[in-house]
Design a protein around this motif. Sequence first.
Motif, PDB file in Angstrom:
ATOM      1  N   ILE A  87      32.076  27.676  35.763  1.00  0.00           N
ATOM      2  CA  ILE A  87      31.296  27.932  36.964  1.00  0.00           C
ATOM      3  C   ILE A  87      30.104  26.991  36.944  1.00  0.00           C
ATOM      4  O   ILE A  87      29.488  26.783  35.894  1.00  0.00           O
ATOM      5  N   ASP A  88      29.782  26.399  38.077  1.00  0.00           N
ATOM      6  CA  ASP A  88      28.616  25.518  38.148  1.00  0.00           C
ATOM      7  C   ASP A  88      27.360  26.344  38.420  1.00  0.00           C
ATOM      8  O   ASP A  88      27.414  27.373  39.104  1.00  0.00           O
ATOM      9  N   ALA A  89      26.227  25.875  37.927  1.00  0.00           N
ATOM     10  CA  ALA A  89      24.984  26.646  37.961  1.00  0.00           C
ATOM     11  C   ALA A  89      24.442  26.868  39.371  1.00  0.00           C
ATOM     12  O   ALA A  89      23.614  27.755  39.579  1.00  0.00           O
ATOM     13  N   ASP A  90      24.888  26.065  40.332  1.00  0.00           N
ATOM     14  CA  ASP A  90      24.408  26.253  41.702  1.00  0.00           C
ATOM     15  C   ASP A  90      25.422  26.968  42.588  1.00  0.00           C
ATOM     16  O   ASP A  90      25.249  27.050  43.802  1.00  0.00           O
ATOM     17  N   ASP A  91      26.480  27.517  41.974  1.00  0.00           N
ATOM     18  CA  ASP A  91      27.509  28.227  42.723  1.00  0.00           C
ATOM     19  C   ASP A  91      27.494  29.718  42.372  1.00  0.00           C
ATOM     20  O   ASP A  91      26.770  30.162  41.481  1.00  0.00           O
ATOM     21  N   THR A  92      28.334  30.487  43.066  1.00  0.00           N
ATOM     22  CA  THR A  92      28.460  31.920  42.775  1.00  0.00           C
ATOM     23  C   THR A  92      29.926  32.327  42.823  1.00  0.00           C
ATOM     24  O   THR A  92      30.785  31.565  43.283  1.00  0.00           O
ATOM     25  N   ILE A  93      30.201  33.552  42.346  1.00  0.00           N
ATOM     26  CA  ILE A  93      31.547  34.119  42.444  1.00  0.00           C
ATOM     27  C   ILE A  93      31.467  35.449  43.196  1.00  0.00           C
ATOM     28  O   ILE A  93      30.414  36.086  43.238  1.00  0.00           O
ATOM     29  N   ASP A  94      32.572  35.863  43.784  1.00  0.00           N
ATOM     30  CA  ASP A  94      32.628  37.154  44.462  1.00  0.00           C
ATOM     31  C   ASP A  94      32.749  38.275  43.431  1.00  0.00           C
ATOM     32  O   ASP A  94      33.140  38.042  42.274  1.00  0.00           O
ATOM     33  N   ASP A  95      32.461  39.501  43.856  1.00  0.00           N
ATOM     34  CA  ASP A  95      32.442  40.613  42.899  1.00  0.00           C
ATOM     35  C   ASP A  95      33.829  41.005  42.401  1.00  0.00           C
ATOM     36  O   ASP A  95      33.957  41.808  41.479  1.00  0.00           O
ATOM     37  N   TRP A  96      34.873  40.430  42.983  1.00  0.00           N
ATOM     38  CA  TRP A  96      36.242  40.724  42.529  1.00  0.00           C
ATOM     39  C   TRP A  96      36.837  39.581  41.707  1.00  0.00           C
ATOM     40  O   TRP A  96      38.024  39.574  41.389  1.00  0.00           O
ATOM     41  N   TYR A  97      36.007  38.612  41.322  1.00  0.00           N
ATOM     42  CA  TYR A  97      36.470  37.418  40.611  1.00  0.00           C
ATOM     43  C   TYR A  97      37.225  37.759  39.322  1.00  0.00           C
ATOM     44  O   TYR A  97      38.351  37.288  39.094  1.00  0.00           O
ATOM     45  N   PHE A  98      36.641  38.575  38.461  1.00  0.00           N
ATOM     46  CA  PHE A  98      37.288  38.869  37.179  1.00  0.00           C
ATOM     47  C   PHE A  98      38.473  39.820  37.340  1.00  0.00           C
ATOM     48  O   PHE A  98      39.439  39.745  36.569  1.00  0.00           O
ATOM     49  N   ASP A  99      38.427  40.712  38.329  1.00  0.00           N
ATOM     50  CA  ASP A  99      39.607  41.520  38.647  1.00  0.00           C
ATOM     51  C   ASP A  99      40.771  40.590  38.972  1.00  0.00           C
ATOM     52  O   ASP A  99      41.904  40.792  38.523  1.00  0.00           O
ATOM     53  N   PHE A 100      40.452  39.573  39.752  1.00  0.00           N
ATOM     54  CA  PHE A 100      41.444  38.587  40.175  1.00  0.00           C
ATOM     55  C   PHE A 100      41.987  37.791  38.984  1.00  0.00           C
ATOM     56  O   PHE A 100      43.199  37.588  38.849  1.00  0.00           O
ATOM     57  N   VAL A 101      41.087  37.339  38.094  1.00  0.00           N
ATOM     58  CA  VAL A 101      41.514  36.561  36.923  1.00  0.00           C
ATOM     59  C   VAL A 101      42.457  37.377  36.047  1.00  0.00           C
ATOM     60  O   VAL A 101      43.487  36.874  35.570  1.00  0.00           O
ATOM     61  N   VAL A 102      42.119  38.643  35.836  1.00  0.00           N
ATOM     62  CA  VAL A 102      42.972  39.506  35.009  1.00  0.00           C
ATOM     63  C   VAL A 102      44.342  39.683  35.651  1.00  0.00           C
ATOM     64  O   VAL A 102      45.381  39.550  34.989  1.00  0.00           O
ATOM     65  N   GLU A 103      44.338  39.981  36.953  1.00  0.00           N
ATOM     66  CA  GLU A 103      45.607  40.248  37.639  1.00  0.00           C
ATOM     67  C   GLU A 103      46.488  39.011  37.744  1.00  0.00           C
ATOM     68  O   GLU A 103      47.688  39.069  37.454  1.00  0.00           O
ATOM     69  N   LYS A 104      45.910  37.895  38.162  1.00  0.00           N
ATOM     70  CA  LYS A 104      46.702  36.700  38.467  1.00  0.00           C
ATOM     71  C   LYS A 104      46.983  35.804  37.269  1.00  0.00           C
ATOM     72  O   LYS A 104      47.987  35.085  37.251  1.00  0.00           O
ATOM     73  N   ALA A 105      46.122  35.828  36.262  1.00  0.00           N
ATOM     74  CA  ALA A 105      46.298  34.927  35.124  1.00  0.00           C
ATOM     75  C   ALA A 105      46.653  35.656  33.841  1.00  0.00           C
ATOM     76  O   ALA A 105      47.681  35.390  33.221  1.00  0.00           O
ATOM     77  N   ILE A 106      45.824  36.620  33.438  1.00  0.00           N
ATOM     78  CA  ILE A 106      46.004  37.244  32.133  1.00  0.00           C
ATOM     79  C   ILE A 106      47.221  38.151  32.103  1.00  0.00           C
ATOM     80  O   ILE A 106      48.079  38.038  31.216  1.00  0.00           O
ATOM     81  N   THR A 107      47.310  39.070  33.075  1.00  0.00           N
ATOM     82  CA  THR A 107      48.450  39.994  33.109  1.00  0.00           C
ATOM     83  C   THR A 107      49.768  39.245  33.253  1.00  0.00           C
ATOM     84  O   THR A 107      50.790  39.632  32.681  1.00  0.00           O
ATOM     85  N   SER A 108      49.737  38.145  34.000  1.00  0.00           N
ATOM     86  CA  SER A 108      50.953  37.356  34.234  1.00  0.00           C
ATOM     87  C   SER A 108      51.186  36.300  33.170  1.00  0.00           C
ATOM     88  O   SER A 108      52.178  35.566  33.228  1.00  0.00           O
ATOM     89  N   ASN A 109      50.247  36.191  32.207  1.00  0.00           N
ATOM     90  CA  ASN A 109      50.372  35.234  31.104  1.00  0.00           C
ATOM     91  C   ASN A 109      50.560  33.805  31.615  1.00  0.00           C
ATOM     92  O   ASN A 109      51.438  33.062  31.169  1.00  0.00           O
ATOM     93  N   VAL A 110      49.717  33.418  32.578  1.00  0.00           N
ATOM     94  CA  VAL A 110      49.797  32.102  33.203  1.00  0.00           C
ATOM     95  C   VAL A 110      49.055  31.077  32.352  1.00  0.00           C
ATOM     96  O   VAL A 110      47.967  31.346  31.846  1.00  0.00           O
ATOM     97  N   GLU A 111      49.627  29.889  32.205  1.00  0.00           N
ATOM     98  CA  GLU A 111      48.971  28.830  31.431  1.00  0.00           C
ATOM     99  C   GLU A 111      47.791  28.236  32.192  1.00  0.00           C
ATOM    100  O   GLU A 111      46.724  27.980  31.633  1.00  0.00           O
ATOM    101  N   MET A 112      48.005  27.996  33.483  1.00  0.00           N
ATOM    102  CA  MET A 112      46.964  27.400  34.308  1.00  0.00           C
ATOM    103  C   MET A 112      47.096  27.957  35.719  1.00  0.00           C
ATOM    104  O   MET A 112      48.165  27.885  36.323  1.00  0.00           O
ATOM    105  N   LEU A 113      46.000  28.528  36.207  1.00  0.00           N
ATOM    106  CA  LEU A 113      45.981  29.129  37.542  1.00  0.00           C
ATOM    107  C   LEU A 113      45.041  28.318  38.422  1.00  0.00           C
ATOM    108  O   LEU A 113      43.915  28.022  38.040  1.00  0.00           O
ATOM    109  N   VAL A 114      45.513  27.976  39.622  1.00  0.00           N
ATOM    110  CA  VAL A 114      44.707  27.245  40.601  1.00  0.00           C
ATOM    111  C   VAL A 114      44.447  28.174  41.777  1.00  0.00           C
ATOM    112  O   VAL A 114      45.379  28.735  42.352  1.00  0.00           O
ATOM    113  N   PHE A 115      43.171  28.345  42.154  1.00  0.00           N
ATOM    114  CA  PHE A 115      42.843  29.211  43.288  1.00  0.00           C
ATOM    115  C   PHE A 115      41.965  28.461  44.284  1.00  0.00           C
ATOM    116  O   PHE A 115      41.494  27.346  44.023  1.00  0.00           O
ATOM    117  N   GLY A 116      41.732  29.056  45.433  1.00  0.00           N
ATOM    118  CA  GLY A 116      40.938  28.415  46.468  1.00  0.00           C
ATOM    119  C   GLY A 116      39.449  28.671  46.302  1.00  0.00           C
ATOM    120  O   GLY A 116      39.011  29.317  45.348  1.00  0.00           O
TER     121      GLY A 116
END
Length: 340
Positions: A87-116
């Motif tokens: 994350i860059d110091a002048d940017d922000t994330i939404d409050d569901w960011y880590f929920d999303f990371v867990v669901e889309k990357a970790i639970t699915s055991n993805v090597e590399m996830l690209v999001f918008g």
Amino acid sequence: MISVIIPAFNAAATIDRCIDSIETAKKNHEIELIIIDDGSKDETARLLHSWESDRAWITVIYQKNGGVADARNTGLDIASGNYITFIDADDTIDDWYFDFVVEKAITSNVEMLVFGHKRVMLDGSIIERENDLAEYSRQEINKIQLKGTEHRNIYWYACTKVYSRNLIEGLRFNCDVKFGEDSIFNVECLSKASHLSVVPDCPYNYYESMTSLTSSHYKPDLLESIEAHYSARVKAYDWPTSSIEKQVLLSDFARSYVEHMLPYLLNNLVHIDMKKRRAELIKIRQSFVYQNCLPHYYQRHPARGIRILISCFSQRWYVMTLMLLQISWYKEKVNDYAQD
């Protein structure tokens, strides 16, 4: 654990906003936040110390200024998470960011996830940059590696990616590249990946700034930065042995540096003295980047004006190139005035 790495340089104006968004999104997730103060001269260090003092999940590293790539590498050296995000110091994330990371990357055991991402412009407007949903196998990754310009959402930015530790083990950002180092890193990641997942979700907020490449301010040493990027990109690729595939890749390089990098270089001329523009234009044309790329540029840009501009530049018609640029700058100024 998810390791989040933030490089911070003179980020006093935005770092609280950034970390606050991460703390809000953290919830019950196991997060390791690593912030590298890259030799800041403002109040960044003091602000980071207050965040770190009573939060065990935040680690701050203070180092001499070495640039974004060096700071991210410092973070990678100590990160212990199974998945890593930036994350860059002048940017922000939404409050569901880590929920999303867990669901889309970790639970699915993805090597590399690209999001918008959402792009917050200087005037406060927001542009949402969604991706098309896609899954790529190793064989399909080999194909898109030949056409990175058509898949810029995959190759640009580290902040719109989730990387598994297994994938990036041993990989580091190129510290010689001061512009576009993310894309070099992503090329190297995809050379190792067996599976890539692309999703449309946009949990990341990118804030445009006066120093952004797309902002209307002079960028010193831009040509040198693009030359360093080109050299690093050439080294990063596993070049195909097939002559046909090699030509496809050369053509993709040409399109990238002619259609996407050249406009930034040409528009940078508006900020220098008119008497010096021709010499700077010749310097750009004689750069090894365009000496190498233009012979492999076969595309036809959809905008007629840009096609003519590229043609004039390619054929070294410098006076005509500058005249076309002058007309373009005048029209842009008139449009800005009309909107005001």
